[in-house]
Enzyme design. Structure first.
Site, PDB file in Angstrom:
ATOM      1  N   ARG A  35      -6.479 -85.429 -28.889  1.00 11.90           N
ATOM      2  CA  ARG A  35      -5.628 -86.327 -29.693  1.00 11.90           C
ATOM      3  C   ARG A  35      -6.047 -87.790 -29.565  1.00 11.90           C
ATOM      4  O   ARG A  35      -5.876 -88.574 -30.499  1.00 11.90           O
ATOM      5  CB  ARG A  35      -4.169 -86.178 -29.262  1.00 11.90           C
ATOM      6  CG  ARG A  35      -3.610 -84.881 -29.739  1.00 11.90           C
ATOM      7  CD  ARG A  35      -2.177 -84.705 -29.356  1.00 11.90           C
ATOM      8  NE  ARG A  35      -1.708 -83.451 -29.950  1.00 11.90           N
ATOM      9  CZ  ARG A  35      -0.466 -83.177 -30.237  1.00 11.90           C
ATOM     10  NH1 ARG A  35       0.464 -84.045 -29.979  1.00 11.90           N
ATOM     11  NH2 ARG A  35      -0.156 -82.034 -30.789  1.00 11.90           N
ATOM     12  N   LYS A 198       5.357 -63.722 -36.552  1.00 13.21           N
ATOM     13  CA  LYS A 198       6.672 -63.476 -37.163  1.00 13.21           C
ATOM     14  C   LYS A 198       6.817 -63.908 -38.608  1.00 13.21           C
ATOM     15  O   LYS A 198       6.405 -64.993 -38.990  1.00 13.21           O
ATOM     16  CB  LYS A 198       7.736 -64.189 -36.336  1.00 13.21           C
ATOM     17  CG  LYS A 198       7.890 -63.569 -34.970  1.00 13.21           C
ATOM     18  CD  LYS A 198       9.158 -64.036 -34.327  1.00 13.21           C
ATOM     19  CE  LYS A 198       9.504 -63.134 -33.152  1.00 13.21           C
ATOM     20  NZ  LYS A 198      10.529 -63.714 -32.316  1.00 13.21           N
TER      21      LYS A 198
HETATM   22  P1  AMP Z   1       2.025 -67.502 -34.766  1.00  8.03           P
HETATM   23  O1  AMP Z   1       2.359 -68.499 -33.704  1.00  8.03           O
HETATM   24  O2  AMP Z   1       3.194 -66.996 -35.511  1.00  8.03           O
HETATM   25  O3  AMP Z   1       0.900 -67.992 -35.666  1.00  8.03           O
HETATM   26  O4  AMP Z   1       1.482 -66.218 -33.989  1.00  8.03           O
HETATM   27  C1  AMP Z   1       0.281 -66.184 -33.283  1.00  8.03           C
HETATM   28  C2  AMP Z   1       0.291 -64.950 -32.447  1.00  8.03           C
HETATM   29  O5  AMP Z   1       0.388 -63.805 -33.272  1.00  8.03           O
HETATM   30  C3  AMP Z   1      -0.971 -64.767 -31.618  1.00  8.03           C
HETATM   31  O6  AMP Z   1      -0.687 -64.998 -30.269  1.00  8.03           O
HETATM   32  C4  AMP Z   1      -1.356 -63.312 -31.880  1.00  8.03           C
HETATM   33  O7  AMP Z   1      -1.630 -62.596 -30.691  1.00  8.03           O
HETATM   34  C5  AMP Z   1      -0.099 -62.758 -32.508  1.00  8.03           C
HETATM   35  N1  AMP Z   1      -0.397 -61.547 -33.307  1.00  8.03           N
HETATM   36  C6  AMP Z   1      -1.342 -61.373 -34.240  1.00  8.03           C
HETATM   37  N2  AMP Z   1      -1.359 -60.102 -34.676  1.00  8.03           N
HETATM   38  C7  AMP Z   1      -0.409 -59.443 -33.988  1.00  8.03           C
HETATM   39  C8  AMP Z   1       0.040 -58.090 -33.966  1.00  8.03           C
HETATM   40  N3  AMP Z   1      -0.508 -57.168 -34.751  1.00  8.03           N
HETATM   41  N4  AMP Z   1       1.046 -57.773 -33.123  1.00  8.03           N
HETATM   42  C9  AMP Z   1       1.604 -58.706 -32.320  1.00  8.03           C
HETATM   43  N5  AMP Z   1       1.229 -60.008 -32.293  1.00  8.03           N
HETATM   44  C10 AMP Z   1       0.226 -60.359 -33.116  1.00  8.03           C
END
Ligand code: AMP
Length: 397
Positions: A35, A198
């Protein structure tokens, strides 16, 4: 908004709002200087013009009170190291001492004010507090894209005290220009790849993107809620039951708008959510009971890569599998390669989100992406279609 390129800083005191909310270890040493490094261009421009740079930032959440743990004095040496010259710690923004120290700074010199969030008025966007900050400078520059979604005194309110003299620093300007270029310039074959864990956290982004994209690739943990919504068996995969109506609504809206939605058509599954789990590759889109969908399968990689290849604009946020575990990182690696390849072929690609940036870097593809947005929450709100107060304030100046 005006870029700092248009500012003439010679002999002027330039107040620069930066985002030095950097990670620190238990000894309060800075563990990642990205940063700070990203503000170098802006600071160098002021120094070369012969201006005086007064840096100001927040750090952590001191909740409106002075707290040594969150003092910016702990990052002075890291900032000096990155800038390659000693910087002066100016202390509290409201103090007489800060005023005197600023008055002693010579052209080319740089000072750093204490954490602005030691005053509760900062986060309230208080006008008197903004005016008090403004007394220290002749020109205002905002280079803190990471806090542009906050309507705070130093990020938004302050511009009214610098009529015609409020500018975007190079980092903020490049973030905004890249996001605007991607979202607002209509091109054919705009593809968004939205992954991650999610649906609930990406729901508004998905709805907003339906107004912009031609193709929407939904992958990662959140795709299983969508697959369940269309009647696919998802075994023990990540699932948000309360998001089923939302998923159905997104699919319906996409259909009405002529947006093509692509989801996994085969999967790499695990017998439990663990790095060393046993794996099973489905040949079709059906995950047996007892198995967890962890990554996209080879047919999906092929399908997604083709869409990415024929795209002229690509947005990617969220890994398509649990890439932190090596045996479930092949999908995310393949998408990194596809996005990089398409970029080399002339497409404009923008990626954002901590995990996606980490993944692309893990697979050595960072240099082949058109723009990597470090904006975090600000970038996500921009993608949701929300007007960012920090940007609006500069636009209206
Ligand atoms: P986000 O912060 O919502 O972008 O989520 C990122 C996280 O989603 C990462 O740590 C990934 O490990 C997780 N992720 C990706 N694919 C899957 C999956 N099939 N099942 C569970 N977690 C997942």
């Amino acid at each position: 908004m005006k870029s700092i390129d248009l500012a003439s800083c010679k002999g002027k005191k330039v107040l620069v709002r930066v985002d030095y909310n950097v990670p620190q270890n238990e000894k309060l040493e800075v563990t990642n200087k990205t940063r700070i490094i990203r503000t170098l261009d802006t600071i160098n421009k002021i120094v070369q013009d012969g201006g005086i740079t007064i840096l100001m930032s927040h750090l952590g959440r001191p909740k409106g009170e002075a707290n040594d743990h969150f003092s910016l004095k702990h990052i002075v040496s890291a900032v000096s190291e990155v800038l390659g010259k000693e910087i002066v710690f100016l202390g509290d923004v409201l103090s007489q001492d800060a005023e005197e120290k600023v008055a002693q700074l010579k052209p080319g010199e740089i000072g750093l004010l204490e954490n602005l969030r030691f005053h509760k008025e900062e986060e309230k966007g208080d006008e008197n507090f903004a005016k008090a900050i403004a007394r220290l400078g002749d020109i205002y520059v905002n280079d803190a894209f990471g806090t542009a979604h906050r309507e705070h005194a130093s990020t938004a309110t302050i511009t009214k005290f610098f009529p015609g003299e409020a500018y975007a620093g190079y980092l903020l300007y490049s973030e905004v220009v890249s996001l605007r270029k991607m979202l607002d310039e209509k091109k054919s074959q705009f593809t968004a790849i939205i992954g991650g864990s999610k649906v609930s956290s990406k729901m508004n982004i998905l709805f907003n993107l339906l107004n912009k994209v031609d193709n929407l690739i939904i992958a990662g943990g959140m795709s299983y809620t969508f697959l369940n919504a269309i009647g696919v068996n998802i075994g023990e995969s990540l699932f948000e039951e309360e998001m089923i109506p939302v998923a159905k609504e997104i699919i319906k809206k996409a259909h009405l708008k002529g947006v093509d939605i692509y989801m996994p058509i085969d999967n790499i599954c695990a017998d439990r959510f663990a790095e060393d789990a046993n794996i099973f590759v489905t040949t079709e889109n059906h995950i047996p009971d007892g198995w967890v969908g962890m990554d996209i399968g080879p047919k999906t990689i092929q399908k997604f890569s083709h869409i990415i290849n024929i795209s002229s604009t690509i947005l990617w946020n969220g890994p398509v599998g649990v890439f932190e575990f090596d045996q479930f990182g092949k999908g995310t690696q393949a998408i990194s390669v596809a996005v990089s390849g398409s970029t080399l072929g002339g497409a404009f690609s923008l990626i954002g989100g901590g995990d996606t940036i980490a993944a692309v870097s893990k697979y050595g593809m960072s240099d082949f992406i058109s723009y990597i947005s470090t904006g975090g929450g600000a970038m996500l709100e921009y993608l949701e279609g929300i007007s960012l107060p920090g940007i609006k304030a500069l636009d209206e100046n």
